[in-house]
Write a protein that holds these residues in place. Structure first.
Motif, PDB file in Angstrom:
ATOM      1  N   ALA A  23       0.843  -1.285  -0.050  1.00  0.00           N
ATOM      2  CA  ALA A  23      -0.010  -0.034  -0.120  1.00  0.00           C
ATOM      3  C   ALA A  23       0.940   0.957  -0.070  1.00  0.00           C
ATOM      4  O   ALA A  23       0.462   2.032  -0.802  1.00  0.00           O
ATOM      5  CB  ALA A  23      -1.035  -0.005   1.183  1.00  0.00           C
ATOM      6  N   GLN A  24       1.948   1.204   0.882  1.00  0.00           N
ATOM      7  CA  GLN A  24       2.790   2.178   0.792  1.00  0.00           C
ATOM      8  C   GLN A  24       3.541   2.581  -0.567  1.00  0.00           C
ATOM      9  O   GLN A  24       3.740   3.653  -0.970  1.00  0.00           O
ATOM     10  CB  GLN A  24       3.924   1.989   1.810  1.00  0.00           C
ATOM     11  CG  GLN A  24       4.939   3.236   2.128  1.00  0.00           C
ATOM     12  CD  GLN A  24       5.702   3.063   3.264  1.00  0.00           C
ATOM     13  OE1 GLN A  24       5.889   1.892   3.765  1.00  0.00           O
ATOM     14  NE2 GLN A  24       6.482   4.135   3.419  1.00  0.00           N
ATOM     15  N   VAL A  25       3.868   1.470  -1.318  1.00  0.00           N
ATOM     16  CA  VAL A  25       4.608   1.642  -2.468  1.00  0.00           C
ATOM     17  C   VAL A  25       3.614   2.374  -3.710  1.00  0.00           C
ATOM     18  O   VAL A  25       4.152   2.962  -4.442  1.00  0.00           O
ATOM     19  CB  VAL A  25       4.991   0.349  -3.130  1.00  0.00           C
ATOM     20  CG1 VAL A  25       5.461   0.247  -4.411  1.00  0.00           C
ATOM     21  CG2 VAL A  25       6.102  -0.178  -2.127  1.00  0.00           C
ATOM     22  N   GLN A  26       2.296   2.073  -3.427  1.00  0.00           N
ATOM     23  CA  GLN A  26       1.236   2.471  -4.416  1.00  0.00           C
ATOM     24  C   GLN A  26       1.151   4.049  -4.318  1.00  0.00           C
ATOM     25  O   GLN A  26       0.616   4.554  -5.525  1.00  0.00           O
ATOM     26  CB  GLN A  26      -0.047   1.835  -4.148  1.00  0.00           C
ATOM     27  CG  GLN A  26       0.064   0.290  -4.514  1.00  0.00           C
ATOM     28  CD  GLN A  26      -1.395  -0.303  -4.115  1.00  0.00           C
ATOM     29  OE1 GLN A  26      -2.101   0.280  -3.311  1.00  0.00           O
ATOM     30  NE2 GLN A  26      -1.467  -1.342  -4.603  1.00  0.00           N
ATOM     31  N   VAL A  27       1.523   4.606  -3.201  1.00  0.00           N
ATOM     32  CA  VAL A  27       1.638   6.021  -3.158  1.00  0.00           C
ATOM     33  C   VAL A  27       2.891   6.710  -3.691  1.00  0.00           C
ATOM     34  O   VAL A  27       4.029   6.943  -3.083  1.00  0.00           O
ATOM     35  CB  VAL A  27       1.329   6.517  -1.709  1.00  0.00           C
ATOM     36  CG1 VAL A  27       1.610   8.169  -1.584  1.00  0.00           C
ATOM     37  CG2 VAL A  27       0.329   6.160  -0.952  1.00  0.00           C
ATOM     38  N   GLN A  28       3.018   6.654  -5.182  1.00  0.00           N
ATOM     39  CA  GLN A  28       4.130   6.860  -5.911  1.00  0.00           C
ATOM     40  C   GLN A  28       4.082   8.534  -6.516  1.00  0.00           C
ATOM     41  O   GLN A  28       3.075   8.805  -6.815  1.00  0.00           O
ATOM     42  CB  GLN A  28       4.086   6.040  -7.149  1.00  0.00           C
ATOM     43  CG  GLN A  28       4.460   4.507  -6.605  1.00  0.00           C
ATOM     44  CD  GLN A  28       4.543   3.738  -7.799  1.00  0.00           C
ATOM     45  OE1 GLN A  28       4.118   4.168  -9.074  1.00  0.00           O
ATOM     46  NE2 GLN A  28       4.670   2.420  -7.771  1.00  0.00           N
ATOM     47  N   VAL A  29       5.216   8.929  -6.596  1.00  0.00           N
ATOM     48  CA  VAL A  29       5.399  10.180  -7.363  1.00  0.00           C
ATOM     49  C   VAL A  29       5.148  10.280  -9.021  1.00  0.00           C
ATOM     50  O   VAL A  29       5.269   9.118  -9.536  1.00  0.00           O
ATOM     51  CB  VAL A  29       6.729  10.865  -7.102  1.00  0.00           C
ATOM     52  CG1 VAL A  29       6.801  11.193  -5.513  1.00  0.00           C
ATOM     53  CG2 VAL A  29       7.825   9.893  -7.442  1.00  0.00           C
ATOM     54  N   PRO A  30       4.790  11.240  -9.719  1.00  0.00           N
ATOM     55  CA  PRO A  30       4.742  10.907 -11.361  1.00  0.00           C
ATOM     56  C   PRO A  30       6.140  10.248 -11.752  1.00  0.00           C
ATOM     57  O   PRO A  30       7.187  10.652 -11.213  1.00  0.00           O
ATOM     58  CB  PRO A  30       4.507  12.027 -11.378  1.00  0.00           C
ATOM     59  CG  PRO A  30       4.875  13.252 -10.464  1.00  0.00           C
ATOM     60  CD  PRO A  30       4.672  12.327  -9.180  1.00  0.00           C
ATOM     61  N   ASP A 235      -1.897   9.249  -7.005  1.00  0.00           N
ATOM     62  CA  ASP A 235      -2.452   9.607  -5.513  1.00  0.00           C
ATOM     63  C   ASP A 235      -1.878  10.936  -5.246  1.00  0.00           C
ATOM     64  O   ASP A 235      -0.630  11.369  -5.483  1.00  0.00           O
ATOM     65  CB  ASP A 235      -1.783   8.393  -4.770  1.00  0.00           C
ATOM     66  CG  ASP A 235      -2.192   8.443  -3.435  1.00  0.00           C
ATOM     67  OD1 ASP A 235      -2.303   9.484  -2.667  1.00  0.00           O
ATOM     68  OD2 ASP A 235      -2.617   7.511  -2.908  1.00  0.00           O
ATOM     69  N   ARG A 236      -2.747  11.676  -4.836  1.00  0.00           N
ATOM     70  CA  ARG A 236      -2.441  13.237  -4.378  1.00  0.00           C
ATOM     71  C   ARG A 236      -1.980  13.363  -3.171  1.00  0.00           C
ATOM     72  O   ARG A 236      -1.751  14.437  -2.920  1.00  0.00           O
ATOM     73  CB  ARG A 236      -3.636  14.036  -5.114  1.00  0.00           C
ATOM     74  CG  ARG A 236      -4.796  14.156  -4.028  1.00  0.00           C
ATOM     75  CD  ARG A 236      -5.284  15.618  -4.374  1.00  0.00           C
ATOM     76  NE  ARG A 236      -4.608  16.708  -3.707  1.00  0.00           N
ATOM     77  CZ  ARG A 236      -4.470  17.989  -4.353  1.00  0.00           C
ATOM     78  NH1 ARG A 236      -5.215  18.261  -5.537  1.00  0.00           N
ATOM     79  NH2 ARG A 236      -3.340  19.051  -3.889  1.00  0.00           N
ATOM     80  N   ARG A 237      -1.769  12.370  -2.357  1.00  0.00           N
ATOM     81  CA  ARG A 237      -1.317  12.539  -0.930  1.00  0.00           C
ATOM     82  C   ARG A 237       0.222  13.163  -1.071  1.00  0.00           C
ATOM     83  O   ARG A 237       0.490  14.145  -0.123  1.00  0.00           O
ATOM     84  CB  ARG A 237      -1.293  11.164   0.016  1.00  0.00           C
ATOM     85  CG  ARG A 237      -2.658  10.909   0.409  1.00  0.00           C
ATOM     86  CD  ARG A 237      -2.632   9.702   0.952  1.00  0.00           C
ATOM     87  NE  ARG A 237      -2.724   8.426   0.097  1.00  0.00           N
ATOM     88  CZ  ARG A 237      -2.508   7.045   0.543  1.00  0.00           C
ATOM     89  NH1 ARG A 237      -2.579   6.769   1.730  1.00  0.00           N
ATOM     90  NH2 ARG A 237      -2.366   6.370  -0.258  1.00  0.00           N
TER      91      ARG A 237
END
Length: 259
Positions: A23-30, A235-237
């Protein structure tokens, strides 16, 4: 019972950990950050590296715990289309926020507010332009040929004036540094810019700049803000973290100005 429960909890934690990591990996930068050529705000330096006011501000606020994607000089229109059509997981640095774009992309807080909006015109056109009572009246009159960047927005108000103008516009993919040469060659009479960019372009032009003039008219639109525009599936976090950095940078600048 407790003796059995403790190993079970440890086993459960071990099973859940890969899920949490995933789940953490899915929060990726562009994958990439695209920018376009509008010196001194953004440009490629002599070594081909991204430089300019907007780029440096973005580097300052980028979260240190996240890898910053490569900054690539790319055609504005193509990058916009890739984001709006959801084709590429990228962001575009330094664009204006419009209602149409905001409905299909993520936008950061303002990275930068431009200096006052002005017109850059040939000397012959400047004489005619100064006879108009307002900037809106001049822009909406198609008798003077206007040079525009293809695919670009000039902010909600100027975009509205352009729609009401209808004709007399030449849209090109060339950056502003090349557009002024088109003015000199008579392809158009004037173009939009801001005061800082106009001064930079004229300085770079050298003695040929005498053939051009900066024109300011009553009722010109408020200086627009430039933003980071991102593909909506991202993901915009991480973008919220960038926003917080931008707010702190803005507050620090306001504090320094008031001291």
């Amino acid at each position: 019972m407790n003796r059995l429960l403790a190993p079970m909890l440890l086993l459960l934690a071990g099973l859940l950990r890969p899920i949490a990591v995933q789940a953490q990996v899915q929060v990726q930068v562009p994958r990439e950050l695209h920018y376009f050529d509008i010196p001194p705000m953004m440009y490629a330096d002599a070594q081909g590296r991204a430089a300019g006011t907007l780029v440096e501000r973005l580097r300052k606020v980028w979260p240190p715990e996240l890898p910053m994607p490569p900054l690539l000089l790319a055609p504005l229109k193509r990058s916009l289309q890739d984001i709006l059509q959801g084709a590429e997981p990228i962001c575009l640095v330094g664009v204006f926020k419009t209602a149409e774009r905001e409905g299909a992309a993520w936008f950061s807080s303002p990275i930068y507010r431009e200096s006052p909006s002005v017109f850059l015109a040939t000397r012959a056109a400047a004489i005619r332009m100064r006879k108009y009572p307002t900037a809106q009246a001049m822009v909406e009159d198609p008798s003077l040929r206007l040079l525009l960047t293809d695919g670009a927005s000039y902010g909600p108000q100027l975009d509205l004036w352009l729609r009401q103008r209808g004709t007399g516009m030449l849209r090109v993919s060339a950056p502003p540094a090349r557009q002024i040469h088109m003015l000199l060659r008579g392809h158009a009479d004037f173009m939009f810019t801001d005061l800082d960019e106009a001064e930079h372009l004229l300085k770079e032009l050298g003695t040929a700049a005498r053939a051009l003039e900066v024109v300011m008219l009553p009722g010109m639109v408020e200086s627009p803000t430039r933003h980071l525009m991102c593909q909506r599936d991202l993901d915009r976090r991480w973008l919220d973290t960038v926003d917080e950095g931008l707010r702190q940078l803005e507050a620090a600048g306001a504090g320094a100005a008031g001291s």
